[in-house]
Design a protein around this motif. Structure first.
Motif, mmCIF file in Angstrom:
data_model
loop_
_atom_site.group_PDB
_atom_site.id
_atom_site.type_symbol
_atom_site.label_atom_id
_atom_site.label_comp_id
_atom_site.label_asym_id
_atom_site.label_seq_id
_atom_site.Cartn_x
_atom_site.Cartn_y
_atom_site.Cartn_z
ATOM 1 N N GLU A 11 -8.283 21.940 -0.553
ATOM 2 C CA GLU A 11 -8.071 21.443 -1.677
ATOM 3 C C GLU A 11 -6.362 21.338 -1.678
ATOM 4 O O GLU A 11 -5.638 21.414 -2.703
ATOM 5 C CB GLU A 11 -8.500 21.563 -2.974
ATOM 6 C CG GLU A 11 -10.044 21.119 -3.254
ATOM 7 C CD GLU A 11 -10.427 21.965 -4.509
ATOM 8 O OE1 GLU A 11 -9.775 22.582 -5.066
ATOM 9 O OE2 GLU A 11 -11.964 21.581 -4.901
ATOM 10 N N ALA A 12 -5.785 21.933 -0.582
ATOM 11 C CA ALA A 12 -4.506 22.025 -0.590
ATOM 12 C C ALA A 12 -3.671 20.862 -0.785
ATOM 13 O O ALA A 12 -4.126 19.906 -0.515
ATOM 14 C CB ALA A 12 -4.252 22.982 0.542
ATOM 15 N N TYR A 13 -2.318 21.170 -1.174
ATOM 16 C CA TYR A 13 -1.225 20.045 -1.223
ATOM 17 C C TYR A 13 -1.096 19.247 0.138
ATOM 18 O O TYR A 13 -1.392 19.902 1.172
ATOM 19 C CB TYR A 13 -0.110 20.778 -1.875
ATOM 20 C CG TYR A 13 -0.347 21.710 -3.045
ATOM 21 C CD1 TYR A 13 -0.282 21.204 -4.136
ATOM 22 C CD2 TYR A 13 -0.231 23.056 -2.826
ATOM 23 C CE1 TYR A 13 -0.586 22.070 -5.443
ATOM 24 C CE2 TYR A 13 -0.817 23.825 -3.951
ATOM 25 C CZ TYR A 13 -0.784 23.361 -5.327
ATOM 26 O OH TYR A 13 -1.011 24.099 -6.132
ATOM 27 N N ASP A 14 -0.418 18.374 -0.083
ATOM 28 C CA ASP A 14 -0.003 17.482 1.069
ATOM 29 C C ASP A 14 0.970 18.137 1.992
ATOM 30 O O ASP A 14 1.183 18.406 2.979
ATOM 31 C CB ASP A 14 0.495 16.083 0.743
ATOM 32 C CG ASP A 14 -0.689 15.053 0.108
ATOM 33 O OD1 ASP A 14 -1.790 15.233 0.827
ATOM 34 O OD2 ASP A 14 -0.461 14.606 -0.777
ATOM 35 N N ILE A 15 2.194 18.631 1.079
ATOM 36 C CA ILE A 15 3.016 19.767 1.551
ATOM 37 C C ILE A 15 3.029 20.914 1.009
ATOM 38 O O ILE A 15 2.910 20.898 -0.249
ATOM 39 C CB ILE A 15 4.358 18.941 1.346
ATOM 40 C CG1 ILE A 15 4.671 17.662 2.191
ATOM 41 C CG2 ILE A 15 5.699 20.006 1.835
ATOM 42 C CD1 ILE A 15 5.769 16.847 1.660
ATOM 43 N N MET A 16 3.205 21.944 1.608
ATOM 44 C CA MET A 16 3.044 23.396 1.151
ATOM 45 C C MET A 16 4.314 24.084 1.356
ATOM 46 O O MET A 16 4.769 24.226 2.419
ATOM 47 C CB MET A 16 1.778 24.104 1.656
ATOM 48 C CG MET A 16 0.580 23.523 1.449
ATOM 49 S SD MET A 16 -0.952 24.125 2.644
ATOM 50 C CE MET A 16 -0.594 23.294 4.136
ATOM 51 N N ARG A 56 0.959 -1.158 -0.003
ATOM 52 C CA ARG A 56 0.137 -0.075 0.026
ATOM 53 C C ARG A 56 0.826 1.106 -0.082
ATOM 54 O O ARG A 56 0.618 2.181 -0.665
ATOM 55 C CB ARG A 56 -0.767 0.045 1.165
ATOM 56 C CG ARG A 56 -1.891 -1.017 1.136
ATOM 57 C CD ARG A 56 -2.768 -1.088 2.292
ATOM 58 N NE ARG A 56 -3.480 0.177 2.505
ATOM 59 C CZ ARG A 56 -4.284 0.427 3.463
ATOM 60 N NH1 ARG A 56 -4.583 -0.455 4.374
ATOM 61 N NH2 ARG A 56 -4.913 1.781 3.915
ATOM 62 N N LYS A 57 1.969 1.193 0.745
ATOM 63 C CA LYS A 57 2.813 2.145 0.865
ATOM 64 C C LYS A 57 3.401 2.580 -0.365
ATOM 65 O O LYS A 57 3.535 3.922 -0.561
ATOM 66 C CB LYS A 57 3.970 1.822 1.907
ATOM 67 C CG LYS A 57 3.977 2.790 3.346
ATOM 68 C CD LYS A 57 5.282 2.576 3.799
ATOM 69 C CE LYS A 57 5.476 3.504 5.000
ATOM 70 N NZ LYS A 57 6.674 3.337 5.931
ATOM 71 N N LYS A 58 3.699 1.777 -1.216
ATOM 72 C CA LYS A 58 4.201 2.017 -2.588
ATOM 73 C C LYS A 58 3.418 2.811 -3.366
ATOM 74 O O LYS A 58 3.766 3.433 -4.377
ATOM 75 C CB LYS A 58 4.321 0.632 -3.453
ATOM 76 C CG LYS A 58 5.538 -0.375 -2.630
ATOM 77 C CD LYS A 58 6.947 0.282 -3.132
ATOM 78 C CE LYS A 58 7.944 -0.632 -2.536
ATOM 79 N NZ LYS A 58 9.288 0.031 -2.496
ATOM 80 N N ASP A 59 2.185 2.945 -3.068
ATOM 81 C CA ASP A 59 1.147 3.703 -3.934
ATOM 82 C C ASP A 59 0.896 5.175 -3.533
ATOM 83 O O ASP A 59 0.229 5.747 -4.282
ATOM 84 C CB ASP A 59 -0.164 2.832 -3.881
ATOM 85 C CG ASP A 59 -0.413 1.643 -4.702
ATOM 86 O OD1 ASP A 59 0.579 1.740 -5.653
ATOM 87 O OD2 ASP A 59 -0.900 0.747 -4.387
ATOM 88 N N VAL A 60 1.815 5.485 -2.216
ATOM 89 C CA VAL A 60 1.445 6.845 -1.978
ATOM 90 C C VAL A 60 2.122 7.992 -2.760
ATOM 91 O O VAL A 60 3.371 7.728 -2.931
ATOM 92 C CB VAL A 60 1.776 6.931 -0.248
ATOM 93 C CG1 VAL A 60 1.868 8.325 0.245
ATOM 94 C CG2 VAL A 60 0.929 6.109 0.492
ATOM 95 N N THR A 61 1.365 9.134 -2.879
ATOM 96 C CA THR A 61 1.986 10.190 -3.811
ATOM 97 C C THR A 61 1.661 11.320 -2.918
ATOM 98 O O THR A 61 0.485 11.640 -2.688
ATOM 99 C CB THR A 61 1.354 10.116 -5.104
ATOM 100 O OG1 THR A 61 1.646 9.029 -5.994
ATOM 101 C CG2 THR A 61 2.191 11.405 -5.812
ATOM 102 N N LEU A 62 2.762 11.958 -2.542
ATOM 103 C CA LEU A 62 2.501 13.096 -1.916
ATOM 104 C C LEU A 62 2.579 14.394 -2.744
ATOM 105 O O LEU A 62 3.665 14.543 -3.520
ATOM 106 C CB LEU A 62 3.662 13.596 -0.764
ATOM 107 C CG LEU A 62 3.963 12.457 0.412
ATOM 108 C CD1 LEU A 62 5.019 12.751 1.170
ATOM 109 C CD2 LEU A 62 2.556 12.591 1.281
#
Lengths: 467, 294
Positions: free
Chosen positions: A123-128, A65-71
């Motif tokens: 709708e902000a980004y995961d990291i800003m 599952r971790k492999k699918d994470v996109t930040l």
């Protein structure tokens, strides 16, 4: 019911259906089918996850599952080193963890507005990547409401305490910053100055004479860039260290609303000087269409003699255009006869969106960036950085520049010391553009700056304004 | 067999589902926006207080540039309405004329900009219109027309006109297609009769085509009007409201107010736009009604 229907009757029914189908308009049937498909597609799309990530099923192992994470990492174009070192570090993090970082870079002129709107819309980004300073952080992203608190992270204690104010609210740390203290200067082409027998100017009149001499030689004296929206504001705000030498407790009085910014006459003087420079052609013919990114090439080609930016720009230019090595000198902007060095301890910093689905992964990325090896790579790979705001990291500032800075009195830039200046930075930029094209006067710009301060203070119900 | 009998008058309550959707998703947000325009709703404080007409007075006080932005919006709407309609009709008439060859290809070429993203159009034209490195000025200079070279997007007197020209270029194909459909709906009998009477092309256009295109032109006008008043993307992409504030319109101001966190002012401007669009659309549709009845 159907099972109990006599055979003949069911045949009639089937024939009736066929006949009815034949009578129906074929395009209408197709249209109806398409409409059903569209509805299904819309429902399916609504169920998908943001950032292109796919949710794994419960049966799948955690690693898969971790492999699918996109930040998603939102930034303005000048918020990340142009060398791409942050992106390279993100690739290394991906190789280690499988967590992808999708960089979404927006133009400087639109970034602040866009980020605010995205935050407001959820709708902000995961990291800003946010321009962080103690006076504007809350109005810009309201970290207590929108960001993940990072006070307990191991790396916080390794950051230089001087920058913590800019990324904290109520003593709680919300961001991670890398850039060290920046100083605003004018860079000059030493060869051009030597060929024209010019000395670095220390007064406005001398500055004007230098520019005239450069212009007479057929070159553009100063590279001005208005397209980014922020660069034209530097002379106004980054001469703050000079203003404080002229007025007692200036920043405190402005913040307590005991003094109006219009009373700082030097700001209006500088605006008039900028207008005069534009009219004298010292910025060239095309400065209203130029962006900061074009300065390095123009400088390296010897087409322009001077450019205003912070000290990291010289190292960046030398890295990109090695022929400029040793040919870039500095002097403080002598607007209104200023001879002080303005320092800015704040810079853009990275924050994690509280509503992100992947807070732990984002924290992991920050921890990875804060590792000593990553910091070393960061400093090495970002030519525009002369120092990091991390303990035990070396400074790359040239001894020549350091000696020059030490010879002058220093202070803090206005946007860090005075409230409600930084949030209206881009508006001031537009006002200055309007002045350059002749639809606003310096006096009107001063009125606008003061008006916007009042408006922002009123919105924040600032006790110094409301009571 | 068709599901609906179009010759039958159905009961009014058949309209309730559609009306309900319209009210919930279109009308109520607009009304709610107007409600918030009487408050001090902002991102810096949680509580919302009633402030009466304060936001409206602020807009029309003259202390801020909002009136100028409203006028810019009206100017943009009026001019794009004229240019797009005129060029749309001209292209449609040319590309339905039997003497013009490769009509479909030409229609496609004119229509293509319509399907392009505003951001792409903005970036491309920013590059083309750069006064030093851009194609337009360099072309003019190489053609010996240096006197016509301009700062297309950075001259405050020209910027809005340039944006209008780019928007016309982008949107004219869409209107052309609608008008072409209208022209195809005109019976050829009229033209044959006019031909027998010895009418010229211009006479046929003036006395047959344009009068019979009137309902289409009125529909196109409503489309142009509602698009023009709500314009945002093309200005955001091309000038971001600049140089200075020369091309700011209502929606760029709304965007700017929202980004500052001053939601109440953003909704006040949106509310004005909402009322304005409703009134104008209502007025034009009332004008249109007799045509449809006839």
């Amino acid at each position: 019911m159907k099972g109990r229907m006599p055979h003949k009757a069911s045949v009639y029914l089937a024939e009736g259906r066929q006949a009815r189908f034949k009578k129906m308009n074929l395009p209408r049937c197709i249209a109806a089918l398409l409409a059903v498909c569209m509805c299904l597609a819309a429902v399916t799309a609504c169920g998908s996850l943001p950032g292109g990530a796919q949710e794994g099923t419960a049966a799948e192992p955690q690693e898969a599952r971790k492999k699918d994470v996109t930040l998603t990492f939102g930034s303005h174009q000048s918020g990340l080193p142009t060398s791409g070192v942050v992106q390279e570090l993100a690739k290394e993090y991906e190789a280690q963890t499988g967590v992808k970082i999708d960089f979404q870079i927006v133009s400087d002129a639109q970034w602040r507005d866009l980020l605010k709107v995205k935050l407001d819309a959820g709708e902000a980004y995961d990291i800003m990547n946010v321009d962080a300073d103690p006076l504007s952080l809350v109005s810009r992203i309201n970290p207590e409401q929108n960001c993940v608190e990072l006070t307990d992270q191991e790396w916080v204690s390794r950051m230089n305490p001087i920058v913590l104010d800019g990324i904290s609210v109520n003593s709680k740390v919300y961001g991670i910053q890398f850039n060290g203290i920046r100083r605003s200067v004018f860079f000059y082409n030493k060869k051009i100055f030597a060929d024209l027998a010019l000395q670095i100017p220390t007064t406005y009149e001398a500055f004007k004479q230098v520019c005239q001499a450069v212009k007479d030689s057929g070159l553009t004296p100063i590279y001005e860039a208005t397209q980014n929206g922020w660069h034209q504001v530097l002379p106004v705000c980054e001469t703050g260290s000079y203003y404080v030498t002229l007025y007692d407790d200036l920043y405190e009085k402005l913040n307590k609303n005991e003094m109006n910014i219009k009373e700082v006459k030097e700001i209006e003087i500088i605006l008039n000087e900028m207008k005069e420079f534009a009219e004298l052609g010292f910025f060239g013919d095309n400065f209203m269409n130029q962006s900061v990114e074009g300065a390095k090439e123009a400088f390296a080609k010897g087409e322009v003699a001077m450019f205003n930016n912070d000290t990291g720009w010289a190292a960046e230019t030398e890295a990109e255009f090695p022929e400029t090595a040793g040919n870039i000198g500095i002097f403080v902007a002598p607007w209104s006869d200023n001879q002080t060095v303005s320092s800015n301890p704040t810079c853009n910093a990275y924050f994690i969106n509280k509503n992100s689905k992947y807070v732990e992964e984002a924290k992991g990325f920050f921890a990875f960036l804060a590792e000593p090896d990553s910091l070393a790579k960061f400093l090495e790979g970002a030519p525009n950085l002369v120092s990091l705001c991390w303990k035990d990291t070396p400074s790359k500032e040239k001894p020549e520049y350091e000696a020059y800075f030490n010879s002058l009195p220093a202070g803090v830039v206005m946007q860090v010391g005075v409230s409600y200046i930084d949030p209206q930075w881009m508006d001031i930029g537009k006002d200055i553009d309007a002045m350059y094209v002749g639809i606003m006067t310096p006096e009107e710009i001063m009125d606008n700056i003061s008006l916007r301060r009042d408006e922002l203070a009123e919105l924040a119900q600032d006790p110094a304004w409301v009571n | 067999m068709c599901l609906l009998n179009f010759n039958k008058t159905y009961p009014t309550y058949y309209a309730i589902p559609a009306l309900l959707l319209f009210v919930i998703f279109f009308f109520l947000p607009g009304v709610l926006g107007i409600f918030y325009s009487f408050t001090d709703w902002n991102s810096l404080r949680a509580e919302v207080n009633f402030v009466g007409l304060k936001n409206y007075l602020k807009i029309f006080s003259g202390q801020y540039d909002f009136v100028k932005y409203i006028l810019n919006t009206v100017r943009f709407t009026g001019l794009t309405m004229i240019t797009k309609t005129v060029f749309g009709i001209i292209f449609a008439m040319l590309l339905t004329h039997k003497l013009v060859k490769f009509q479909n290809i030409q229609r496609m070429v004119i229509f293509i900009p319509q399907v392009m993203s505003f951001l792409i159009v903005g970036l491309v034209f920013k590059s083309l219109l750069n006064p030093v490195t851009g194609f337009f000025n360099n072309f003019l200079k190489s053609a010996g027309l240096s006197v016509l070279a301009r700062n297309w997007l950075s001259d405050s007197n020209l910027a809005l006109s340039t944006v209008i020209a780019v928007d016309t270029w982008k949107g004219v194909g869409y209107l052309m297609i609608i008008v072409i459909a209208g022209i195809h709906g005109i019976s050829s009998d009229y033209y044959e009769a006019a031909q027998i009477d010895g009418a010229s092309f211009l006479q046929k256009t003036w006395h047959i085509t344009l009068p019979l295109l009137k309902p289409v032109i009125l529909n196109v006008t409503v489309l142009n009007l509602t698009y023009g008043l709500r314009v945002f993307d093309i200005i955001y992409a091309l000038t971001n409201g600049g140089p200075g504030h020369a091309t700011e319109v209502i929606n760029t101001a709304v965007y700017s107010e929202f980004s500052k966190g001053n939601y109440a002012m953003g909704t006040t401007l949106s509310g004005i736009l909402f009322v304005f669009v409703m009134l104008l659309s209502f007025f034009i549709l009332r004008v249109l009604e007799p045509e449809e009845k006839s």
